[in-house]
Structure formats: structure tokens, C-alpha cells
Design an enzyme around this catalytic site. Structure first.
Site, PDB file in Angstrom:
ATOM      1  N   GLY A   9     -32.017 -11.145  18.723  1.00 25.54           N
ATOM      2  CA  GLY A   9     -32.128 -11.403  20.167  1.00 25.54           C
ATOM      3  C   GLY A   9     -33.259 -10.606  20.788  1.00 25.54           C
ATOM      4  N   GLN A  13     -33.710 -10.746  27.233  1.00 28.38           N
ATOM      5  CA  GLN A  13     -33.886  -9.650  28.202  1.00 28.38           C
ATOM      6  C   GLN A  13     -33.624  -8.273  27.570  1.00 28.38           C
ATOM      7  N   ASP A  57     -31.932 -16.773  11.839  1.00 25.39           N
ATOM      8  CA  ASP A  57     -31.017 -17.383  12.814  1.00 25.39           C
ATOM      9  C   ASP A  57     -29.603 -16.938  12.481  1.00 25.39           C
ATOM     10  N   LEU A  79     -27.916  -8.474  19.455  1.00 24.11           N
ATOM     11  CA  LEU A  79     -28.003  -8.935  20.849  1.00 24.11           C
ATOM     12  C   LEU A  79     -28.104 -10.458  20.921  1.00 24.11           C
ATOM     13  N   ALA A  81     -27.240 -14.261  21.036  1.00 22.30           N
ATOM     14  CA  ALA A  81     -26.065 -15.043  21.423  1.00 22.30           C
ATOM     15  C   ALA A  81     -26.504 -16.247  22.247  1.00 22.30           C
ATOM     16  N   GLN A  82     -25.652 -17.260  22.304  1.00 24.19           N
ATOM     17  CA  GLN A  82     -25.743 -18.258  23.373  1.00 24.19           C
ATOM     18  C   GLN A  82     -25.056 -17.527  24.520  1.00 24.19           C
ATOM     19  N   SER A 124     -18.885  -8.043  25.928  1.00 19.63           N
ATOM     20  CA  SER A 124     -19.142  -8.390  27.330  1.00 19.63           C
ATOM     21  C   SER A 124     -17.930  -8.158  28.217  1.00 19.63           C
ATOM     22  N   GLU A 126     -17.146 -10.115  30.346  1.00 24.96           N
ATOM     23  CA  GLU A 126     -16.504 -11.430  30.488  1.00 24.96           C
ATOM     24  C   GLU A 126     -15.236 -11.526  29.647  1.00 24.96           C
ATOM     25  N   TYR A 148     -17.518 -19.053  26.116  1.00 25.85           N
ATOM     26  CA  TYR A 148     -18.389 -17.908  25.794  1.00 25.85           C
ATOM     27  C   TYR A 148     -17.560 -16.648  25.592  1.00 25.85           C
ATOM     28  N   LYS A 152     -17.002 -14.283  22.328  1.00 28.98           N
ATOM     29  CA  LYS A 152     -17.323 -12.837  22.335  1.00 28.98           C
ATOM     30  C   LYS A 152     -16.099 -12.014  21.937  1.00 28.98           C
ATOM     31  N   HIS A 178     -25.922  -6.831  33.498  1.00 32.36           N
ATOM     32  CA  HIS A 178     -27.126  -6.036  33.745  1.00 32.36           C
ATOM     33  C   HIS A 178     -28.335  -6.961  33.803  1.00 32.36           C
TER      34      HIS A 178
HETATM   35  P1  NDP Z   1     -30.572 -13.439  26.533  1.00 36.64           P
HETATM   36  O1  NDP Z   1     -29.936 -14.767  26.741  1.00 36.64           O
HETATM   37  O2  NDP Z   1     -31.697 -13.003  27.396  1.00 36.64           O
HETATM   38  O3  NDP Z   1     -31.076 -13.342  25.007  1.00 36.64           O
HETATM   39  C1  NDP Z   1     -30.357 -13.913  23.960  1.00 36.64           C
HETATM   40  C2  NDP Z   1     -31.157 -13.776  22.679  1.00 36.64           C
HETATM   41  O4  NDP Z   1     -30.420 -14.362  21.590  1.00 36.64           O
HETATM   42  C3  NDP Z   1     -32.517 -14.493  22.702  1.00 36.64           C
HETATM   43  O5  NDP Z   1     -33.470 -13.678  22.055  1.00 36.64           O
HETATM   44  C4  NDP Z   1     -32.249 -15.742  21.889  1.00 36.64           C
HETATM   45  O6  NDP Z   1     -33.390 -16.269  21.273  1.00 36.64           O
HETATM   46  C5  NDP Z   1     -31.316 -15.179  20.839  1.00 36.64           C
HETATM   47  N1  NDP Z   1     -30.559 -16.194  20.119  1.00 36.64           N
HETATM   48  C6  NDP Z   1     -29.806 -17.200  20.641  1.00 36.64           C
HETATM   49  N2  NDP Z   1     -29.257 -17.925  19.655  1.00 36.64           N
HETATM   50  C7  NDP Z   1     -29.671 -17.389  18.487  1.00 36.64           C
HETATM   51  C8  NDP Z   1     -29.442 -17.704  17.128  1.00 36.64           C
HETATM   52  N3  NDP Z   1     -28.694 -18.749  16.755  1.00 36.64           N
HETATM   53  N4  NDP Z   1     -30.011 -16.930  16.169  1.00 36.64           N
HETATM   54  C9  NDP Z   1     -30.803 -15.886  16.530  1.00 36.64           C
HETATM   55  N5  NDP Z   1     -31.076 -15.554  17.798  1.00 36.64           N
HETATM   56  C10 NDP Z   1     -30.507 -16.292  18.770  1.00 36.64           C
HETATM   57  O7  NDP Z   1     -29.373 -12.360  26.592  1.00 36.64           O
HETATM   58  P2  NDP Z   1     -29.378 -10.852  27.148  1.00 36.64           P
HETATM   59  O8  NDP Z   1     -30.563 -10.149  26.639  1.00 36.64           O
HETATM   60  O9  NDP Z   1     -29.076 -10.868  28.595  1.00 36.64           O
HETATM   61  O10 NDP Z   1     -28.056 -10.287  26.443  1.00 36.64           O
HETATM   62  C11 NDP Z   1     -28.107  -9.708  25.139  1.00 36.64           C
HETATM   63  C12 NDP Z   1     -26.721  -9.766  24.522  1.00 36.64           C
HETATM   64  O11 NDP Z   1     -25.796  -9.032  25.310  1.00 36.64           O
HETATM   65  C13 NDP Z   1     -26.116 -11.171  24.403  1.00 36.64           C
HETATM   66  O12 NDP Z   1     -25.336 -11.192  23.230  1.00 36.64           O
HETATM   67  C14 NDP Z   1     -25.214 -11.283  25.627  1.00 36.64           C
HETATM   68  O13 NDP Z   1     -24.191 -12.211  25.385  1.00 36.64           O
HETATM   69  C15 NDP Z   1     -24.705  -9.864  25.713  1.00 36.64           C
HETATM   70  N6  NDP Z   1     -24.351  -9.400  27.028  1.00 36.64           N
HETATM   71  C16 NDP Z   1     -25.271  -9.467  28.056  1.00 36.64           C
HETATM   72  C17 NDP Z   1     -24.974  -8.939  29.284  1.00 36.64           C
HETATM   73  C18 NDP Z   1     -25.929  -9.038  30.414  1.00 36.64           C
HETATM   74  O14 NDP Z   1     -25.499  -8.823  31.557  1.00 36.64           O
HETATM   75  N7  NDP Z   1     -27.216  -9.299  30.177  1.00 36.64           N
HETATM   76  C19 NDP Z   1     -23.674  -8.283  29.531  1.00 36.64           C
HETATM   77  C20 NDP Z   1     -22.795  -8.248  28.389  1.00 36.64           C
HETATM   78  C21 NDP Z   1     -23.140  -8.774  27.181  1.00 36.64           C
HETATM   79  P3  NDP Z   1     -34.349 -17.348  22.027  1.00 36.64           P
HETATM   80  O15 NDP Z   1     -35.298 -16.503  22.850  1.00 36.64           O
HETATM   81  O16 NDP Z   1     -34.980 -18.065  20.898  1.00 36.64           O
HETATM   82  O17 NDP Z   1     -33.469 -18.202  22.884  1.00 36.64           O
HETATM   83  P1  GDR Z   2     -22.046 -14.164  34.198  1.00 37.11           P
HETATM   84  O1  GDR Z   2     -23.452 -14.253  34.961  1.00 37.11           O
HETATM   85  O2  GDR Z   2     -21.391 -15.484  34.106  1.00 37.11           O
HETATM   86  O3  GDR Z   2     -21.290 -13.050  34.845  1.00 37.11           O
HETATM   87  O4  GDR Z   2     -22.500 -13.770  32.730  1.00 37.11           O
HETATM   88  P2  GDR Z   2     -24.069 -15.317  35.965  1.00 37.11           P
HETATM   89  O5  GDR Z   2     -25.187 -14.617  36.628  1.00 37.11           O
HETATM   90  O6  GDR Z   2     -24.356 -16.614  35.300  1.00 37.11           O
HETATM   91  O7  GDR Z   2     -22.861 -15.578  37.012  1.00 37.11           O
HETATM   92  C1  GDR Z   2     -22.320 -14.534  37.800  1.00 37.11           C
HETATM   93  C2  GDR Z   2     -21.394 -15.132  38.864  1.00 37.11           C
HETATM   94  O8  GDR Z   2     -22.180 -15.825  39.826  1.00 37.11           O
HETATM   95  C3  GDR Z   2     -21.538 -17.063  40.140  1.00 37.11           C
HETATM   96  N1  GDR Z   2     -22.512 -18.036  40.631  1.00 37.11           N
HETATM   97  C4  GDR Z   2     -23.522 -18.558  39.933  1.00 37.11           C
HETATM   98  N2  GDR Z   2     -23.956 -18.294  38.668  1.00 37.11           N
HETATM   99  C5  GDR Z   2     -25.047 -18.965  38.233  1.00 37.11           C
HETATM  100  N3  GDR Z   2     -25.524 -18.687  37.012  1.00 37.11           N
HETATM  101  N4  GDR Z   2     -25.705 -19.885  39.004  1.00 37.11           N
HETATM  102  C6  GDR Z   2     -25.286 -20.194  40.266  1.00 37.11           C
HETATM  103  O9  GDR Z   2     -25.885 -21.022  40.931  1.00 37.11           O
HETATM  104  C7  GDR Z   2     -24.148 -19.479  40.759  1.00 37.11           C
HETATM  105  N5  GDR Z   2     -23.499 -19.487  41.945  1.00 37.11           N
HETATM  106  C8  GDR Z   2     -22.504 -18.617  41.854  1.00 37.11           C
HETATM  107  C9  GDR Z   2     -20.895 -17.471  38.822  1.00 37.11           C
HETATM  108  O10 GDR Z   2     -19.881 -18.455  39.069  1.00 37.11           O
HETATM  109  C10 GDR Z   2     -20.371 -16.137  38.325  1.00 37.11           C
HETATM  110  O11 GDR Z   2     -19.108 -15.889  38.882  1.00 37.11           O
HETATM  111  C11 GDR Z   2     -23.515 -12.799  32.491  1.00 37.11           C
HETATM  112  C12 GDR Z   2     -24.204 -13.177  31.158  1.00 37.11           C
HETATM  113  O12 GDR Z   2     -25.297 -12.306  30.978  1.00 37.11           O
HETATM  114  C13 GDR Z   2     -23.244 -13.011  30.003  1.00 37.11           C
HETATM  115  O13 GDR Z   2     -23.951 -13.181  28.770  1.00 37.11           O
HETATM  116  C14 GDR Z   2     -22.661 -11.587  30.050  1.00 37.11           C
HETATM  117  O14 GDR Z   2     -21.734 -11.416  29.005  1.00 37.11           O
HETATM  118  C15 GDR Z   2     -21.994 -11.344  31.396  1.00 37.11           C
HETATM  119  O15 GDR Z   2     -22.955 -11.508  32.420  1.00 37.11           O
HETATM  120  C16 GDR Z   2     -21.432  -9.924  31.508  1.00 37.11           C
END
Ligand code: NDP
Ligand code: GDR
Length: 329
Positions: A9, A13, A57, A79, A81-82, A124, A126, A148, A152, A178
């Protein structure tokens, strides 16, 4: 010889901030990247001469074994994930395969290649979902509310199971939301700050959002990757929560961002039923006491500062795109 780390990942971000942090700590940094029809390295472009990218992958066991061998990793940060909750209702099986079972594939590869590797799993907030108690800490039971979060939760328990079954140093950091200027455009923070910038600069007039009442504990991604690294420097593998302990609603987020851009959000925001989730998580607030006490971890970026920073970055980016567009004619 310096330590070697493999980040799955790395193009995401958190991957980009973690790569910067590990380089600063003197690591040799490798990043797993999946194949795409065009390069997807915007967030790590500035690091490309300092890190090594390895194709692979989470869906492909063999590529994980090869990546561990090539990197000779001491530490692996999973890191990948979908990661978009809303998409997980449309693609529940794919999400389970990547975000859930992908972690079992990685753990198996670690067992095969080098069971001494230390592994961080990105769990997460979540997973708490319809949480029974507030704030949530390492002891709070999970009640996932999306495909999701269910995936997780599987990833979380399989990581702990491999630790208990095979003695691997594998552990989960349970991070609350974050964000950063590098956040994907579909997540609510960035969707809002990017729209505020575009509205300010006259490129759009309306922003469609879903649930404005949802409450989250939002911090800055750059602070959270320090916690991930700290977990793997401990004498023992265990779980930690990373959170600010402060929460705000989506409505407060919109108001803060639009006000900073000099706009009245009520004139631009409309709610759209199609953006509501089949089951939303209404309220999350984390308790990071354990991380503070054992790791000395503290988030350094307050909510308002984070939102302002994201709006400023989006204003700068949108202006630059407009100038580039004008120059092209
Ligand atoms: P992003 O969605 O920004 O990044 C996800 C990464 O995973 C990308 O690099 C993506 O690659 C890669 N990826 C997706 N599918 C695959 C696969 N099949 N094989 C290899 N790589 C893959 O996520 P964040 O950086 O925000 O989050 C990082 C991790 O932390 C994730 O697991 C997320 O679920 C978890 N998380 C995030 C939080 C947040 O608030 N940001 C909070 C809690 C947990 P590509 O660029 O090719 O799509
Ligand atoms: P989250 O983040 O689901 O918490 O997952 P997201 O920013 O998508 O949603 C946060 C809250 O905002 C509400 N919301 C909307 N969300 C989106 N995306 N678009 C909209 O238009 C909108 N309007 C309201 C949502 O319903 C939700 O309640 C993120 C991801 O990074 C996960 O991978 C990670 O695990 C969790 O944070 C912690």
C-alpha cells in the site's frame, strides 16, 4: 547494515508518509505495487529515487513470497486494502479477498520466507462500528457495520491468531480516521476541502454529501505512521489504538473548511440520499491512552489546523491546475 522494511500500500496516503518516516530512520524501503494500466505513483513521486518498488498483489500469494525474498525485509507494514467503506457494499467479495484474506496470504508468506519478520497490520476503528461504549480502546468489542469492517475484523483476528499459533511478531494498530492533503478524493474530508477550493475558484457551485450527522475522530496521517513504526520497535507484539480523543460531525467539518475558504457552506451543500450508506457508523471516539503511555505516542495536529492545511493545499493544487490548463490553451 541498515534495517529493511517492506510497505504494502505504498502508493496510498499512509504508505507515502510511512515511507518518508522510515527513510528518515535510515531504513532501506521497499514498496509493493500492483499493476495498473498507467503509473499510480503521484504520492511517492518525490521518493522514487530513494525506495525500491516491487510488483505484487495481496491477491497473489507467489508475488508476496517474492517481495519478501527480494526485500529481505526485517519489518513489513501491511497498509494495502480496498479501503473505501462505501465501495465495500458494491464489492463485498473483492473487499473480503483483498482486505481480509489478503492478510492471511501475507502471514503465510512471512511464515514461509522468514518467521522472524515483524509485521504491522492496519486495523481500523470501523471494526468498532456500532460501538457499545465510548471512547473505544483496545478492550472495546467489535461490531462491524460494513463489508469493509467485517473484512478488517477477520484480518485483525487472523493476525493475532498467527502470533498465538506460530509465535510471529505480528500486531494490529487500530487507527481512527486520519487525513491529509494526500487523502483520496472520495473520502469525506478531502471531498469537502477539494470542493471548497473549487467553489472558491469558481469551478463548481454545489457539493453533494450524505450523512452530515456522522461523528468521527479525525487526525493527521503523518502523526499516525509514527505510531505504526513504534509498535514494531517494542519488545513484545501487542495491539494499540491511535486516535486524537476529539470528535466532530461531518457538518462541523464542512463548516470549518468552508469558513476557512471564505464561503458559507449552507449556500453550497446539498444532501443526497444516494450517498447514505446501508448501515453507517454514527459516532466514534478513540482512547489512545495505551499508545501514549507505552509508546510515548501523541497526535500533534489539532482538527482545525488539519482542515485548514487541507483547504490551503487544495486551493494551491486547483490554482496550479487552472494555470496549467490556461498555458495549454
Ligand atoms: P489508501 O486507500 O490511500 O491506500 C490503499 C493502498 O492499498 C494503495 O496503495 C492501493 O494501491 C493498495 N492496494 C489496494 N488493493 C491492493 C492489492 N490487492 N494488492 C496490493 N495493494 C493493494 O488507504 P490509506 O493509506 O488511507 O490506509 C492505509 C491502510 O490503513 C488501509 O489498510 C486502510 O484500510 C487502513 N486504515 C486507514 C485509516 C485512515 O483513516 N486512513 C484508518 C484505519 C485503517 P493502488 O494505489 O494501486 O490503489
Ligand atoms: P470512513 O471515512 O467511512 O470513516 O472510513 P469516510 O471519509 O468515507 O466517511 C466518514 C463519514 O462521513 C460520512 N459522509 C460521507 N462520506 C463520504 N465518503 N462521502 C460523502 O459524500 C459523505 N457524506 C457523509 C460517511 O457516511 C461516514 O459516516 C475511513 C477509511 O479511511 C477507512 O479505510 C478507515 O478504516 C476508516 O476511515 C477509519
Amino acid at each position: 547494515m541498515s534495517k529493511s522494511a517492506l510497505i504494502t500500500g505504498v502508493t496510498g496516503q499512509d504508505g507515502s508518509y510511512l515511507a518518508e518516516w522510515l527513510l528518515g530512520q535510515g531504513y532501506r524501503v521497499y514498496g509493493l505495487v500492483r499493476r495498473s494500466s498507467s503509473p499510480n505513483v503521484d504520492r511517492i513521486r518525490h521518493l522514487l529515487d530513494k525506495i525500491t518498488l516491487i510488483p505484487g498483489d495481496l491477491l497473489d500469494d507467489n508475488s508476496l513470497v517474492k517481495a519478501l525474498e527480494q526485500s529481505a525485509a526485517d519489518e513489513v507494514y501491511n497498509l494495502a486494502a480496498q479501503s473505501f467503506v462505501a465501495t465495500s457494499w458494491n464489492q463485498p467479495i473483492f473487499t473480503a479477498e483483498v482486505t481480509g484474506v489478503g492478510v492471511a496470504r501475507l502471514l503465510e508468506a512471512i511464515r514461509k520466507v522468514n518467521p522472524k519478520i515483524r509485521m504491522f497490520q492496519a486495523s481500523s476503528s470501523e471494526q468498532y462500528g456500532a460501538a457499545r461504549t465510548t471512547p473505544q480502546n483496545e478492550e472495546t468489542p467489535f461490531h462491524p457495520r460494513s463489508p469493509y469492517a467485517v473484512a478488517k475484523a477477520y484480518a485483525h483476528y487472523i493476525t493475532i491468531n498467527y502470533r498465538e499459533s506460530y509465535g510471529l511478531f505480528a500486531c494490529c494498530g487500530i487507527s481512527f480516521n486520519h487525513e491529509s492533503p494526500r487523502r483520496g478524493l472520495e473520502f469525506v474530508t478531502r471531498k469537502i476541502t477539494h470542493a471548497a477550493a473549487r467553489i472558491k475558484l469558481g469551478l463548481q457551485s454545489e457539493l453533494k454529501l450524505g450523512n452530515l450527522r456522522a461523528v468521527r475522530d479525525w487526525g493527521f496521517a503523518g502523526d499516525y505512521v509514527r505510531g505504526m513504526w513504534s509498535m514494531l520497535q517494542q519488545p513484545q507484539a501487542e495491539e494499540f489504538v491511535f486516535a486524537t480523543g476529539e470528535c466532530h460531525s461531518v457538518e462541523e467539518l464542512v463548516a470549518t473548511a468552508f469558513e476557512h475558504a471564505g464561503l458559507d457552506w449552507k449556500q453550497h451543500v446539498v444532501t443526497e440520499a444516494s450517498l447514505l450508506r446501508p448501515a453507517d457508523v454514527e459516532h466514534l471516539r478513540g482512547d489512545a491512552t495505551k499508545a501514549r503511555e507505552k509508546l510515548g505516542w501523541r497526535p500533534a495536529t489539532p482538527f482545525q489546523q488539519l482542515v485548514h492545511k487541507m483547504v490551503d493545499a487544495d486551493l494551491q493544487q486547483v490554482r496550479a491546475e487552472m494555470l496549467a490548463g490556461a498555458a495549454r490553451g
